[in-house]
Write an enzyme that holds these catalytic residues in place. Structure first.
Site, PDB file in Angstrom:
ATOM      1  N   SER A  54       0.829  -1.128  -0.269  1.00 27.84           N
ATOM      2  CA  SER A  54      -0.170   0.458  -0.430  1.00 27.84           C
ATOM      3  C   SER A  54       0.558   1.208   0.006  1.00 27.84           C
ATOM      4  O   SER A  54       1.781   1.287   0.791  1.00 27.84           O
ATOM      5  CB  SER A  54      -0.622   0.157   1.357  1.00 27.84           C
ATOM      6  N   VAL A  59       7.061   2.146   4.405  1.00 26.72           N
ATOM      7  CA  VAL A  59       7.880   2.005   3.927  1.00 26.72           C
ATOM      8  C   VAL A  59       8.133   1.831   2.083  1.00 26.72           C
ATOM      9  O   VAL A  59       8.340   1.879   1.487  1.00 26.72           O
ATOM     10  CB  VAL A  59       8.129   0.229   4.356  1.00 26.72           C
ATOM     11  N   CYS A  60       6.129   1.382   2.188  1.00 20.53           N
ATOM     12  CA  CYS A  60       6.359   1.743   0.924  1.00 20.53           C
ATOM     13  C   CYS A  60       6.900   2.994  -0.005  1.00 20.53           C
ATOM     14  O   CYS A  60       7.007   3.488  -1.138  1.00 20.53           O
ATOM     15  CB  CYS A  60       4.311   1.276   0.424  1.00 20.53           C
ATOM     16  N   ASP A  61       6.107   3.821   0.958  1.00 22.26           N
ATOM     17  CA  ASP A  61       6.223   5.960   0.336  1.00 22.26           C
ATOM     18  C   ASP A  61       7.795   5.392   0.660  1.00 22.26           C
ATOM     19  O   ASP A  61       8.019   6.050  -0.523  1.00 22.26           O
ATOM     20  CB  ASP A  61       6.059   6.408   1.619  1.00 22.26           C
ATOM     21  N   THR A  64       8.868   3.983  -3.045  1.00 23.66           N
ATOM     22  CA  THR A  64       8.285   4.885  -3.937  1.00 23.66           C
ATOM     23  C   THR A  64       8.802   5.734  -4.354  1.00 23.66           C
ATOM     24  O   THR A  64       9.482   6.399  -5.109  1.00 23.66           O
ATOM     25  CB  THR A  64       7.313   4.503  -3.476  1.00 23.66           C
TER      26      THR A  64
END
Length: 166
Positions: A54, A59-61, A64
């Site tokens: 998500s 971590v995804c932020d 990306t």
């Protein structure tokens, strides 16, 4: 099949594991404007495909953002971030964070990408964290299934693989 955990709990991945040397499987995901996107959309370009559970989590932020920064430094490489977040949420996240070099794509509709690349998590209906590099002829040149979904991928290895791909 790759083994993945989420916060230490084993998860079941749906689909076929992709390996270096494979022809990249086709998929259909949605762009931020709800238009369909397939592998052919980026035909002729090297694709660094960053898969996140998500986009609006820590971590995804970070993942990306890191690939967004690196994208501007690599010629003929399209950085694609795939998640099951709604296209509207992805668009809002990119706009509020000023990210311009990465393309966010949504697999929320039918998990086409998740199943094609073996990253759909059955128990959570999310995608497992992974990175794939696909060359301009759609051959897979790099694969990383991150064993713990809350961990970071190997950024340096993925970026070097994208730079080396033709």
């Amino acid at each position: 099949m790759a083994t993945v955990t989420f916060k230490g709990n084993p998860m079941t991945l749906i689909g076929s594991e992709v390996k270096v040397g494979d022809q990249a499987p086709d998929f259909t995901v949605l762009a931020n404007d709800l238009s369909p996107v397939t592998l052919d959309t980026y035909k002729g370009a090297v694709k660094l495909i960053s898969v996140v559970p998500s986009i609006d989590t820590g971590v995804c932020d970070a993942q990306t953002r890191r690939f967004n920064e690196e994208a501007s430094k690599v010629e003929n490489v399209k950085v694609l971030t795939v998640s099951v977040d709604l296209p509207f949420a992805q668009k809002r996240w990119c706009a509020s964070n000023g990210l311009e070099n990465v393309v966010t794509l949504s697999d929320h509709r039918d998990l086409s990408f998740g199943e094609a690349f073996g990253v759909a998590i059955k128990e959570l209906r999310l995608l497992a964290r992974a990175v794939f590099v696909v060359d301009s002829e759609d051959k897979v040149t790099y694969v990383e299934y991150v064993s713990e979904a809350t961990n970071h991928p190997n950024y340096e290895a993925a970026i070097e693989a994208a730079k080396a791909a033709k």
